[in-house]
Structures are given as structure tokens and as C-alpha cells.
Write a protein that holds these residues in place. Sequence first.
Motif, PDB file in Angstrom:
ATOM      1  N   SER A  34     -12.652  -2.977   0.736  1.00  0.00           N
ATOM      2  CA  SER A  34     -11.408  -2.610   1.404  1.00  0.00           C
ATOM      3  C   SER A  34     -10.240  -3.113   0.557  1.00  0.00           C
ATOM      4  O   SER A  34     -10.125  -4.307   0.295  1.00  0.00           O
ATOM      5  CB  SER A  34     -11.362  -3.240   2.799  1.00  0.00           C
ATOM      6  N   VAL A  35      -9.416  -2.188   0.104  1.00  0.00           N
ATOM      7  CA  VAL A  35      -8.250  -2.515  -0.727  1.00  0.00           C
ATOM      8  C   VAL A  35      -7.053  -1.772  -0.161  1.00  0.00           C
ATOM      9  O   VAL A  35      -7.130  -0.566   0.099  1.00  0.00           O
ATOM     10  CB  VAL A  35      -8.489  -2.119  -2.204  1.00  0.00           C
ATOM     11  N   ARG A  36      -5.951  -2.462   0.020  1.00  0.00           N
ATOM     12  CA  ARG A  36      -4.718  -1.842   0.506  1.00  0.00           C
ATOM     13  C   ARG A  36      -3.843  -1.476  -0.690  1.00  0.00           C
ATOM     14  O   ARG A  36      -3.948  -2.083  -1.755  1.00  0.00           O
ATOM     15  CB  ARG A  36      -3.948  -2.801   1.420  1.00  0.00           C
ATOM     16  N   CYS A  37      -2.940  -0.513  -0.493  1.00  0.00           N
ATOM     17  CA  CYS A  37      -2.056  -0.044  -1.556  1.00  0.00           C
ATOM     18  C   CYS A  37      -0.616  -0.006  -1.069  1.00  0.00           C
ATOM     19  O   CYS A  37      -0.350   0.324   0.087  1.00  0.00           O
ATOM     20  CB  CYS A  37      -2.412   1.377  -1.977  1.00  0.00           C
ATOM     21  N   ALA A  38       0.273  -0.306  -1.973  1.00  0.00           N
ATOM     22  CA  ALA A  38       1.695  -0.111  -1.722  1.00  0.00           C
ATOM     23  C   ALA A  38       2.255   0.684  -2.901  1.00  0.00           C
ATOM     24  O   ALA A  38       1.881   0.458  -4.045  1.00  0.00           O
ATOM     25  CB  ALA A  38       2.419  -1.437  -1.579  1.00  0.00           C
ATOM     26  N   VAL A  74       1.217  -1.421 -12.418  1.00  0.00           N
ATOM     27  CA  VAL A  74       0.280  -1.858 -11.390  1.00  0.00           C
ATOM     28  C   VAL A  74       0.370  -3.373 -11.255  1.00  0.00           C
ATOM     29  O   VAL A  74       0.381  -4.096 -12.258  1.00  0.00           O
ATOM     30  CB  VAL A  74      -1.172  -1.448 -11.741  1.00  0.00           C
ATOM     31  N   ARG A  75       0.439  -3.833 -10.006  1.00  0.00           N
ATOM     32  CA  ARG A  75       0.447  -5.268  -9.721  1.00  0.00           C
ATOM     33  C   ARG A  75      -0.731  -5.578  -8.805  1.00  0.00           C
ATOM     34  O   ARG A  75      -1.073  -4.769  -7.957  1.00  0.00           O
ATOM     35  CB  ARG A  75       1.756  -5.659  -9.058  1.00  0.00           C
ATOM     36  N   TYR A  76      -1.315  -6.737  -9.014  1.00  0.00           N
ATOM     37  CA  TYR A  76      -2.450  -7.178  -8.207  1.00  0.00           C
ATOM     38  C   TYR A  76      -2.067  -8.449  -7.465  1.00  0.00           C
ATOM     39  O   TYR A  76      -1.349  -9.292  -7.999  1.00  0.00           O
ATOM     40  CB  TYR A  76      -3.671  -7.462  -9.092  1.00  0.00           C
ATOM     41  N   PHE A  77      -2.580  -8.587  -6.232  1.00  0.00           N
ATOM     42  CA  PHE A  77      -2.252  -9.746  -5.421  1.00  0.00           C
ATOM     43  C   PHE A  77      -3.517 -10.377  -4.839  1.00  0.00           C
ATOM     44  O   PHE A  77      -4.550  -9.733  -4.715  1.00  0.00           O
ATOM     45  CB  PHE A  77      -1.298  -9.345  -4.290  1.00  0.00           C
ATOM     46  N   ALA A  78      -3.394 -11.649  -4.464  1.00  0.00           N
ATOM     47  CA  ALA A  78      -4.454 -12.433  -3.823  1.00  0.00           C
ATOM     48  C   ALA A  78      -5.702 -12.459  -4.710  1.00  0.00           C
ATOM     49  O   ALA A  78      -5.594 -12.704  -5.910  1.00  0.00           O
ATOM     50  CB  ALA A  78      -4.717 -11.921  -2.422  1.00  0.00           C
ATOM     51  N   SER A  79      -6.866 -12.196  -4.137  1.00  0.00           N
ATOM     52  CA  SER A  79      -8.115 -12.300  -4.895  1.00  0.00           C
ATOM     53  C   SER A  79      -8.174 -11.296  -6.051  1.00  0.00           C
ATOM     54  O   SER A  79      -8.800 -11.567  -7.084  1.00  0.00           O
ATOM     55  CB  SER A  79      -9.325 -12.115  -3.979  1.00  0.00           C
ATOM     56  N   GLU A 107       5.865   1.798  -9.112  1.00  0.00           N
ATOM     57  CA  GLU A 107       5.216   0.494  -9.028  1.00  0.00           C
ATOM     58  C   GLU A 107       4.157   0.572  -7.933  1.00  0.00           C
ATOM     59  O   GLU A 107       4.452   0.961  -6.801  1.00  0.00           O
ATOM     60  CB  GLU A 107       6.217  -0.598  -8.675  1.00  0.00           C
ATOM     61  N   VAL A 108       2.938   0.223  -8.297  1.00  0.00           N
ATOM     62  CA  VAL A 108       1.818   0.260  -7.358  1.00  0.00           C
ATOM     63  C   VAL A 108       1.284  -1.158  -7.211  1.00  0.00           C
ATOM     64  O   VAL A 108       1.126  -1.877  -8.198  1.00  0.00           O
ATOM     65  CB  VAL A 108       0.697   1.179  -7.881  1.00  0.00           C
ATOM     66  N   ALA A 109       1.011  -1.552  -5.984  1.00  0.00           N
ATOM     67  CA  ALA A 109       0.401  -2.855  -5.718  1.00  0.00           C
ATOM     68  C   ALA A 109      -0.929  -2.647  -5.016  1.00  0.00           C
ATOM     69  O   ALA A 109      -1.041  -1.809  -4.123  1.00  0.00           O
ATOM     70  CB  ALA A 109       1.330  -3.698  -4.846  1.00  0.00           C
ATOM     71  N   PHE A 110      -1.916  -3.393  -5.453  1.00  0.00           N
ATOM     72  CA  PHE A 110      -3.233  -3.416  -4.813  1.00  0.00           C
ATOM     73  C   PHE A 110      -3.485  -4.829  -4.300  1.00  0.00           C
ATOM     74  O   PHE A 110      -3.231  -5.796  -5.011  1.00  0.00           O
ATOM     75  CB  PHE A 110      -4.341  -3.048  -5.808  1.00  0.00           C
ATOM     76  N   PHE A 111      -4.014  -4.927  -3.074  1.00  0.00           N
ATOM     77  CA  PHE A 111      -4.319  -6.227  -2.510  1.00  0.00           C
ATOM     78  C   PHE A 111      -5.356  -6.089  -1.408  1.00  0.00           C
ATOM     79  O   PHE A 111      -5.511  -5.019  -0.828  1.00  0.00           O
ATOM     80  CB  PHE A 111      -3.059  -6.932  -2.006  1.00  0.00           C
ATOM     81  N   PRO A 112      -6.076  -7.188  -1.112  1.00  0.00           N
ATOM     82  CA  PRO A 112      -7.036  -7.123  -0.023  1.00  0.00           C
ATOM     83  C   PRO A 112      -6.307  -6.967   1.310  1.00  0.00           C
ATOM     84  O   PRO A 112      -5.105  -7.241   1.384  1.00  0.00           O
ATOM     85  CB  PRO A 112      -7.776  -8.467  -0.096  1.00  0.00           C
TER      86      PRO A 112
END
Length: 84
Positions: free
Chosen positions: A53-57, A5-10, A74-79
Motif C-alpha cells: 500500500s503506497v499513497r501518492c500526492a 519524485v520525493r519519498y517519505f517515511a520508510s 512534483e510527485v510524493a510517494f509514502f506509506p
Amino acid sequence: MNVQVRYFASLRETLGSGETVADLPPGSTLATLRDALIARGGAHATALARSRSVRCALDQKMSEETAALRDGAEVAFFPPVTGG
């Protein structure tokens, strides 16, 4: 099943750059993963709350939370809006 899991931005500011999540049951989806992270409580519960609101890739492709996970994904979560 294990996923990276990867996190981006805030979310990255709150939760760090990422983590490995192990022992997800077969048939898990992005929603299952998000709910498992929320269940940890604390910062995860706040940052990934269903009211936010959270987007996923999934494997670098934008995906709905109904998308099925595979071992090693690989999963990414970001606003929804991130700046440069």
C-alpha cells in the motif's frame, strides 16, 4: 516529460529523499510513473511493489494513481500511515 519524485517515511529510508524521473511518455499517470520505477528492479521494485500500500500526492495534493502528470510535476510517494 520530467517529474520530481520525493519519498517519505520508510520509502525515504529505502530509496533516499527523491530523484528526477525523465523521459516519461505524454499522457503518463501516477500509475505509469510507479510502474516505471518498479521496472527498475532492486530497491524500487521492493519498496513500490503493487502488493504494498503506497499513497501518492501530485503537486502536494493527495491523488489517485489515475491522475495525469504534467512536465515538471512534483510527485510524493509514502506509506499510508506516517508518524510525526
